[in-house]
Design an enzyme around this catalytic site. Sequence first.
Site, PDB file in Angstrom:
ATOM      1  N   ASP A  15       0.773  -1.074   0.022  1.00 56.56           N
ATOM      2  CA  ASP A  15      -0.103  -0.039  -0.157  1.00 56.56           C
ATOM      3  C   ASP A  15       1.061   1.219  -0.111  1.00 56.56           C
ATOM      4  O   ASP A  15       2.046   1.090   0.279  1.00 56.56           O
ATOM      5  CB  ASP A  15      -1.082   0.081   1.427  1.00 56.56           C
ATOM      6  CG  ASP A  15      -1.804   1.146   1.229  1.00 56.56           C
ATOM      7  OD1 ASP A  15      -2.175   1.520   0.391  1.00 56.56           O
ATOM      8  OD2 ASP A  15      -1.651   1.776   2.396  1.00 56.56           O
ATOM      9  N   SER A  16       0.201   2.333  -0.257  1.00 50.72           N
ATOM     10  CA  SER A  16       1.097   3.723  -0.021  1.00 50.72           C
ATOM     11  C   SER A  16       1.593   3.902   1.173  1.00 50.72           C
ATOM     12  O   SER A  16       2.325   4.814   1.454  1.00 50.72           O
ATOM     13  CB  SER A  16       0.326   4.744  -0.658  1.00 50.72           C
ATOM     14  OG  SER A  16      -0.999   4.983   0.279  1.00 50.72           O
ATOM     15  N   TYR A  47      -0.695   8.528  -2.356  1.00 47.67           N
ATOM     16  CA  TYR A  47      -0.433   8.416  -3.532  1.00 47.67           C
ATOM     17  C   TYR A  47      -1.801   8.963  -4.340  1.00 47.67           C
ATOM     18  O   TYR A  47      -1.944   9.544  -5.559  1.00 47.67           O
ATOM     19  CB  TYR A  47      -0.737   6.727  -3.968  1.00 47.67           C
ATOM     20  CG  TYR A  47       0.383   6.002  -4.057  1.00 47.67           C
ATOM     21  CD1 TYR A  47       1.645   6.417  -3.288  1.00 47.67           C
ATOM     22  CD2 TYR A  47       0.414   4.566  -4.192  1.00 47.67           C
ATOM     23  CE1 TYR A  47       2.701   5.771  -3.240  1.00 47.67           C
ATOM     24  CE2 TYR A  47       1.573   3.745  -4.079  1.00 47.67           C
ATOM     25  CZ  TYR A  47       2.745   4.269  -3.637  1.00 47.67           C
ATOM     26  OH  TYR A  47       4.045   3.411  -3.528  1.00 47.67           O
ATOM     27  N   GLY A  48      -2.866   9.016  -3.628  1.00 44.25           N
ATOM     28  CA  GLY A  48      -4.307   9.388  -4.039  1.00 44.25           C
ATOM     29  C   GLY A  48      -4.080  11.069  -4.966  1.00 44.25           C
ATOM     30  O   GLY A  48      -5.229  11.027  -5.652  1.00 44.25           O
ATOM     31  N   CYS A  78      -4.214  -1.164  -2.300  1.00 47.07           N
ATOM     32  CA  CYS A  78      -4.182   0.340  -2.303  1.00 47.07           C
ATOM     33  C   CYS A  78      -5.173   0.651  -3.323  1.00 47.07           C
ATOM     34  O   CYS A  78      -4.928   0.129  -4.546  1.00 47.07           O
ATOM     35  CB  CYS A  78      -2.800   0.909  -2.593  1.00 47.07           C
ATOM     36  SG  CYS A  78      -2.994   2.704  -2.827  1.00 47.07           S
ATOM     37  N   ASN A  79      -6.236   1.314  -3.357  1.00 48.30           N
ATOM     38  CA  ASN A  79      -7.047   1.481  -4.266  1.00 48.30           C
ATOM     39  C   ASN A  79      -6.410   2.444  -5.574  1.00 48.30           C
ATOM     40  O   ASN A  79      -6.896   2.261  -6.509  1.00 48.30           O
ATOM     41  CB  ASN A  79      -8.530   2.292  -3.954  1.00 48.30           C
ATOM     42  CG  ASN A  79      -9.219   1.460  -2.922  1.00 48.30           C
ATOM     43  OD1 ASN A  79     -10.365   0.815  -3.540  1.00 48.30           O
ATOM     44  ND2 ASN A  79      -8.791   1.071  -1.710  1.00 48.30           N
ATOM     45  N   THR A  80      -5.461   3.414  -4.992  1.00 46.90           N
ATOM     46  CA  THR A  80      -5.337   4.098  -5.986  1.00 46.90           C
ATOM     47  C   THR A  80      -4.228   3.505  -7.148  1.00 46.90           C
ATOM     48  O   THR A  80      -4.258   3.684  -8.063  1.00 46.90           O
ATOM     49  CB  THR A  80      -4.560   5.368  -5.358  1.00 46.90           C
ATOM     50  OG1 THR A  80      -5.386   6.000  -4.542  1.00 46.90           O
ATOM     51  CG2 THR A  80      -4.229   6.710  -6.422  1.00 46.90           C
ATOM     52  N   CYS A 192     -11.224   3.216  -0.541  1.00 52.85           N
ATOM     53  CA  CYS A 192      -9.795   3.466  -0.039  1.00 52.85           C
ATOM     54  C   CYS A 192      -9.554   2.820   0.959  1.00 52.85           C
ATOM     55  O   CYS A 192     -10.377   2.721   2.051  1.00 52.85           O
ATOM     56  CB  CYS A 192      -9.804   5.204   0.257  1.00 52.85           C
ATOM     57  SG  CYS A 192      -8.301   5.915   0.820  1.00 52.85           S
ATOM     58  N   THR A 193      -8.348   2.481   1.238  1.00 55.43           N
ATOM     59  CA  THR A 193      -8.038   1.512   2.328  1.00 55.43           C
ATOM     60  C   THR A 193      -7.955   2.278   3.672  1.00 55.43           C
ATOM     61  O   THR A 193      -7.951   1.572   4.870  1.00 55.43           O
ATOM     62  CB  THR A 193      -6.468   1.012   2.212  1.00 55.43           C
ATOM     63  OG1 THR A 193      -5.676   1.921   1.854  1.00 55.43           O
ATOM     64  CG2 THR A 193      -6.603  -0.305   1.137  1.00 55.43           C
ATOM     65  N   HIS A 194      -8.044   3.602   3.741  1.00 52.45           N
ATOM     66  CA  HIS A 194      -8.111   4.264   4.848  1.00 52.45           C
ATOM     67  C   HIS A 194      -9.637   4.314   5.550  1.00 52.45           C
ATOM     68  O   HIS A 194      -9.754   4.360   6.732  1.00 52.45           O
ATOM     69  CB  HIS A 194      -7.652   5.690   4.720  1.00 52.45           C
ATOM     70  CG  HIS A 194      -6.122   5.961   4.840  1.00 52.45           C
ATOM     71  ND1 HIS A 194      -5.367   5.197   4.034  1.00 52.45           N
ATOM     72  CD2 HIS A 194      -5.687   6.659   5.883  1.00 52.45           C
ATOM     73  CE1 HIS A 194      -4.107   5.879   4.516  1.00 52.45           C
ATOM     74  NE2 HIS A 194      -4.130   6.514   5.438  1.00 52.45           N
TER      75      HIS A 194
HETATM   76  N1  DGL Z   1      -4.039   3.746   0.153  1.00 48.99           N
HETATM   77  C1  DGL Z   1      -4.650   4.850  -0.611  1.00 48.99           C
HETATM   78  C2  DGL Z   1      -6.008   4.215  -1.171  1.00 48.99           C
HETATM   79  O1  DGL Z   1      -6.390   3.104  -0.975  1.00 48.99           O
HETATM   80  C3  DGL Z   1      -5.093   6.162   0.388  1.00 48.99           C
HETATM   81  C4  DGL Z   1      -3.963   6.806   0.726  1.00 48.99           C
HETATM   82  C5  DGL Z   1      -2.863   7.641  -0.381  1.00 48.99           C
HETATM   83  O2  DGL Z   1      -3.616   8.706  -0.899  1.00 48.99           O
HETATM   84  O3  DGL Z   1      -2.143   7.199  -0.539  1.00 48.99           O
HETATM   85  O4  DGL Z   1      -6.207   4.807  -2.075  1.00 48.99           O
END
Ligand code: DGL
Length: 277
Positions: A15-16, A47-48, A78-80, A192-194
């Site tokens: 993940d980021s 990353y977003g 990580c979704n992004t 988004c994983t957050h």
């Molecule tokens: N992990 C990122 C996601 O799931 C969120 C945090 C980021 O912007 O890197 O998109």
Amino acid sequence: MTTLSNTNLPIGVFDSGVGGFTVVKALKRYLPGESIIYLGDSARVPYGTKSKETVTRYSVKNAEFLLSQQIKMLIVACNTASAHSLPTLEERFDVPIIGVIDPGAKAALAATRAGRVGIIGTLGTIGSGVYAERIRSLSKGEVSTAGEACPLFVPLADEGWISGEVPRLVASKYLSELQGKLPDLDVIILGCTHYPVLRDTIQDIADEVFGRPITLIDSGIATALAARDFLTSVEGISTSKIRGDVKVFVTDSSRISDIGTRFLGEPIGRVTQVDIV
Ligand code: DGL
């Protein structure tokens, strides 16, 4: 049929930053025997807000690092990174790869009765339109979607501001925007994983704003279930008799233990800092 070189190798997850621990939490629940090697690219988070090219460059480096650790499959938690980089990773690396978008989209389609699905995520994920495209193609155009980027949710989750006045206000603003675009949706993907860390607040405000119970899809849980289905289908579940462990690597270790523990729901243990640039 895909065969795995060694079923007892760990699963690689990146993940980021720390958000992917919400996916690790689900993996530990649904695949308790699997060992995990986690890489959080915390030196380069977020990353977003970055371009597709940059996120893809980082994702390739993350995958190279995890493959150098000997893994049987790779999960892009990580979704992004999944939205921007999955095709490149699949082309470049000879290992089974699962991202979070496809499982999340499928879970949303299984849950919607209204045929209307909302997606919330980073600017990158929503801007890519990948969730919307996937839902359109899987439903053959029958399910409508609308997306809303919610960039402030990431720092709120990092800071532990997950309930109370401020996150409620922010959630209310974002979800009202979404309501304006697709008022009769009944399912929202936490893209988004957050966001699973803010789940209770998002649920409360979504029910209020839409005026009915809204089903939230945690793409991390959907991804862990997809990984279990995949490993089962290739007879790749670990045969080890002991519970799997989680080895954590990060590219910057500042504040990782505190924040990571909140995302994982238990202490994350020893963290090793690596330089992968
Ligand atoms: N992990 C990122 C996601 O799931 C969120 C945090 C980021 O912007 O890197 O998109």
